[in-house]
Design a protein around this motif. Structure first.
Motif, PDB file in Angstrom:
ATOM      1  N   LEU A  92       0.043   7.211  -0.457  1.00 29.35           N
ATOM      2  CA  LEU A  92       0.104   6.080   0.466  1.00 29.35           C
ATOM      3  C   LEU A  92      -0.655   6.382   1.751  1.00 29.35           C
ATOM      4  CD1 LEU A  92       3.778   4.834  -0.005  1.00 29.35           C
ATOM      5  CD2 LEU A  92       1.684   3.620  -0.638  1.00 29.35           C
ATOM      6  N   ASP A  93      -0.588   7.630   2.227  1.00 30.33           N
ATOM      7  CA  ASP A  93      -1.361   8.019   3.410  1.00 30.33           C
ATOM      8  C   ASP A  93      -2.864   7.888   3.132  1.00 30.33           C
ATOM      9  OD1 ASP A  93       0.969   8.562   4.749  1.00 30.33           O
ATOM     10  OD2 ASP A  93       0.855  10.743   4.496  1.00 30.33           O
ATOM     11  N   ALA A  97      -3.770   4.160   2.997  1.00 29.07           N
ATOM     12  CA  ALA A  97      -3.857   3.570   4.334  1.00 29.07           C
ATOM     13  C   ALA A  97      -5.138   4.004   5.044  1.00 29.07           C
ATOM     14  CB  ALA A  97      -2.630   3.955   5.154  1.00 29.07           C
ATOM     15  N   ASN A 110      -6.214  -4.115  -1.108  1.00 27.40           N
ATOM     16  CA  ASN A 110      -4.784  -4.393  -0.975  1.00 27.40           C
ATOM     17  C   ASN A 110      -4.521  -5.825  -1.407  1.00 27.40           C
ATOM     18  OD1 ASN A 110      -2.136  -3.871  -0.406  1.00 27.40           O
ATOM     19  ND2 ASN A 110      -2.377  -3.789   1.817  1.00 27.40           N
ATOM     20  N   ASP A 160       7.810   2.279  -1.014  1.00 30.33           N
ATOM     21  CA  ASP A 160       7.589   1.720   0.323  1.00 30.33           C
ATOM     22  C   ASP A 160       7.145   0.275   0.180  1.00 30.33           C
ATOM     23  OD1 ASP A 160       6.883   1.013   2.867  1.00 30.33           O
ATOM     24  OD2 ASP A 160       5.616   2.760   3.254  1.00 30.33           O
ATOM     25  N   ALA A 199       3.947  -1.151   2.427  1.00 27.94           N
ATOM     26  CA  ALA A 199       2.580  -0.630   2.362  1.00 27.94           C
ATOM     27  C   ALA A 199       1.626  -1.523   1.582  1.00 27.94           C
ATOM     28  CB  ALA A 199       2.582   0.767   1.744  1.00 27.94           C
TER      29      ALA A 199
END
Length: 358
Positions: A254-255, A258, A270, A343, A346
């Motif tokens: 996820l990091d 992003a 996304n 999450d 996200a």
């Protein structure tokens, strides 16, 4: 683990059932019978043909549930049961579907927790090793080192010093032998994690001898080689360790996602539209998905092996299918990896993707 590739190459319709199969009460057998009767009725009302329902009922009868709380996922077409997997915990909600596409997400979630690993339970003279590879095949072996002398004496003087030195040399040889076997087994199963358990000093010394090669090497507090040792505590701790590793990997993904979204030319999209288009173009390296947010959204889809046509609803080239069925099938068909994340903030629409190229 069921062969996901083989499943998506089959032709539907598919019956996909995910339910609580816990067997932890005195009347558990009767409760399971009633639960399956209800599921069978839902299958019938959803259009499942008698052949599929019969195959699933026979599978339930042949393989009764294990003791404890758990879930179960079954997928069948009209020729065979394609998947019958025990889930580590009951699902949040029961799922009963009859669809042109299989419902694979529970299988994918279980697979993400099945990290290839080696567990070594050691003391100064012995080691028990077991492992799990990426196909969920298990390996195990018991090692016995040179065990004379291994126990220190309580006498002083030159004799004491000589024997103590021999003890330490023997222990070192044993640990080096165990480390070589741990390394060999880890290479064989392509382990990402090595868990060390047993005698504190022995596992600490073993850790210094292992060639980690980028693997996580983690010490467990449970587990010994004593004859009366209960393996359940170690099994539970290993599961928790692997869960933490899997959770950390999802966070890192996820990091990265992003960071890619934040770059003007970043390799990420996304939302449902962008992800569907990328899958259609076979341009997805890894799809990220949040089940709750994706919900019952629909995409335009055709048939397997790659059913995805696109997000548009005004085309007549296919039919609207559930996104939580069509997207995973499309990802697998184009060799994209899939990660189910926890999450909900996200991912727009509950889905996004890391791309192969721009």
């Amino acid at each position: 683990m069921a062969d996901l590739r083989r499943i998506i190459e089959k032709h539907g319709p598919f019956a996909s059932v995910c339910f609580d199969s816990s067997h932890d009460t005195e009347d558990a057998a009767r409760q399971l019978e009633l639960r399956w009767s209800s599921i069978d009725a839902k299958l019938e009302s959803s259009g499942a043909r008698p052949r599929i329902r019969r195959l699933l009922a026979q599978e339930i009868e042949r393989h009764p549930p294990m003791q404890g709380r758990c879930g179960r996922l079954l997928i069948a077409d009209e020729t065979e049961v394609l998947a019958d997997e025990r889930l580590p915990s009951p699902p949040d909600a029961e799922t009963v579907r009859v669809s042109p596409l299989p419902y694979l997400l529970p299988l994918i979630e279980v697979e993400s927790e099945q990290i290839p690993h080696v567990v070594a339970v050691v003391d100064r003279v012995g080691s028990e090793l077991y492992s799990l590879d990426e196909h969920r095949d298990e390996f195990g072996e018991t090692l016995r080192g040179t065990d004379h002398p291994v126990h220190k004496v309580r006498r002083g003087g030159w004799s004491h010093r000589t024997i103590q030195q021999r003890v330490e040399n023997t222990t070192r040889r044993n640990i080096r032998e165990f480390a070589r076997e741990v390394d060999r087994l880890a290479d064989t199963v392509h382990a990402d994690v090595i868990v060390l358990a047993g005698e504190v000093q022995a596992r600490s010394e073993l850790r210094t001898e292992i060639g980690a090669k980028g693997r996580d090497v983690i010490e467990a507090e449970s587990g010994t080689l004593a004859p009366n040792s209960d393996p359940k505590a170690l099994d539970a701790e290993v599961r928790e360790i692997l869960h933490r590793v899997a959770t950390d990997r999802r966070r890192q993904l996820l990091d990265r996602f992003a960071a890619e979204l934040g770059r003007p030319d970043g390799l990420a999209v996304n939302g449902l539209a962008g992800t569907s288009n990328a899958l259609r173009d076979a341009n997805v390296e890894r799809m990220l998905l949040h089940r709750g947010t994706l919900g019952d959204r629909l995409v335009l889809a055709g048939t397997t092996p790659n059913p995805l046509i696109g997000p548009a609803a005004n085309s007549t080239a296919g039919e609207m299918r559930r996104a939580d069925e069509a997207l995973p099938v499309a990802a697998l068909a184009t060799d994209a990896a899939i990660t189910v994340v926890d999450d909900a903030t996200a991912l727009r629409d509950g889905v996004g993707a890391l791309l192969r190229h721009r």
